[in-house]
Design an enzyme around this catalytic site. Sequence first.
Site, mmCIF file in Angstrom:
data_model
loop_
_atom_site.group_PDB
_atom_site.id
_atom_site.type_symbol
_atom_site.label_atom_id
_atom_site.label_comp_id
_atom_site.label_asym_id
_atom_site.label_seq_id
_atom_site.Cartn_x
_atom_site.Cartn_y
_atom_site.Cartn_z
ATOM 1 N N LYS A 92 -39.879 -63.157 -51.130
ATOM 2 C CA LYS A 92 -39.645 -62.603 -52.466
ATOM 3 C C LYS A 92 -40.119 -61.159 -52.590
ATOM 4 C CE LYS A 92 -40.402 -65.045 -56.168
ATOM 5 N NZ LYS A 92 -41.083 -65.942 -57.144
ATOM 6 N N GLY A 103 -35.263 -49.898 -57.979
ATOM 7 C CA GLY A 103 -34.788 -49.655 -59.344
ATOM 8 C C GLY A 103 -35.671 -48.670 -60.077
ATOM 9 N N TYR A 146 -40.921 -63.320 -42.369
ATOM 10 C CA TYR A 146 -41.425 -61.939 -42.394
ATOM 11 C C TYR A 146 -40.404 -60.982 -41.781
ATOM 12 C CZ TYR A 146 -44.560 -57.949 -41.576
ATOM 13 O OH TYR A 146 -45.138 -56.712 -41.574
ATOM 14 N N THR A 176 -51.254 -51.644 -35.853
ATOM 15 C CA THR A 176 -52.212 -50.657 -36.347
ATOM 16 C C THR A 176 -53.565 -51.335 -36.569
ATOM 17 O OG1 THR A 176 -50.412 -49.492 -37.458
ATOM 18 C CG2 THR A 176 -52.635 -48.935 -38.138
#
Length: 327
Positions: A92, A103, A146, A176
């Site tokens: 989501k 947006g 993912y 990282t």
Amino acid sequence: MKRILITGAAGFLGSHLCDRFIKEGYNVIGMDNLITGDLKNIEHLFPLENFKFYNHDITNFIHIPGDLDYILHFASPASPIDYLKIPIQTLKVGANGTHNCLGLAKAKNAKILIASTSEVYGDPLVHPQTEEYYGNVNSVGPRGVYDEAKRYQEAITMAYHTFHKVDIGIVRIFNTYGPRMRLNDGRVLPAFIGQALRGEDLTVFGDGSQTRSFCYVDDLIEGIYRLLHSNYHAPVNIGNPDEITILDFAKEIIELTGTTQKIVYKDLPKDDPLKRQPNIEKAKRILGWEPKVDRKEGLQITYEYFKSLPMNVIRDLNHKDFTKYIN
């Protein structure tokens, strides 16, 4: 003063981005729903006049009053432990969350840079990985929630650029590390250091021949800063091409921590990438960027950070209760 919204602001990378843009004189708006983030990462910024924090889930409508110049969209679970526990929320935030951020960028006429990942390459058949490689991803495997969230994120971001002319950037982040990582997030570096600090044997999955390439967080943040201020819109790899096998990396951690534990082996997780190394020629050419911190130096700084944590944090392997976020 330029205004920038940073989603995922209380997370590992988000908090370092907040620090960098505060340092550069920006008015920073941090946003996080704290599923995996921690307010301790940014509490030092709360007294500052040019920092504001909103506890908000970006899968819901985002309202920011006033002008906005930039958006850095870094909200997402990023470790296997997290996204396997909250697969729906991971999808989501990659879909609805990115749509809401795009947006907002369109409405504010702001430039947006989204955090993608080397996981879009899956278990790669091309090595090292260039931005032109389309990947080898299992969309229905355990890591698919993912990997596909990030691949969709790239697609909708590019669609907003081509259709709505939104100014965008896409950074593909490779492994990282650095201060503010969580010891219990399931990624290899904090897992190894956490095991060493607790006096446990180091767990290597498979035979340890799989590779990773580790980039120190300060180098990554510099690359992101340069990409945001560039005019380049296609994905760019940001990472350190210094590749090492997991087995050799475990030996480095043992030497670094001075522990006497042995290495133990377990079965390789499904769809775990066997190779991971960025081709960074594009970043060098377009951004004039390449990593500066070598692994020995970066690991020492990171180890000192983890050692400074209270012992109850080092020993606490309990993870957050994510059940309230699954819907």
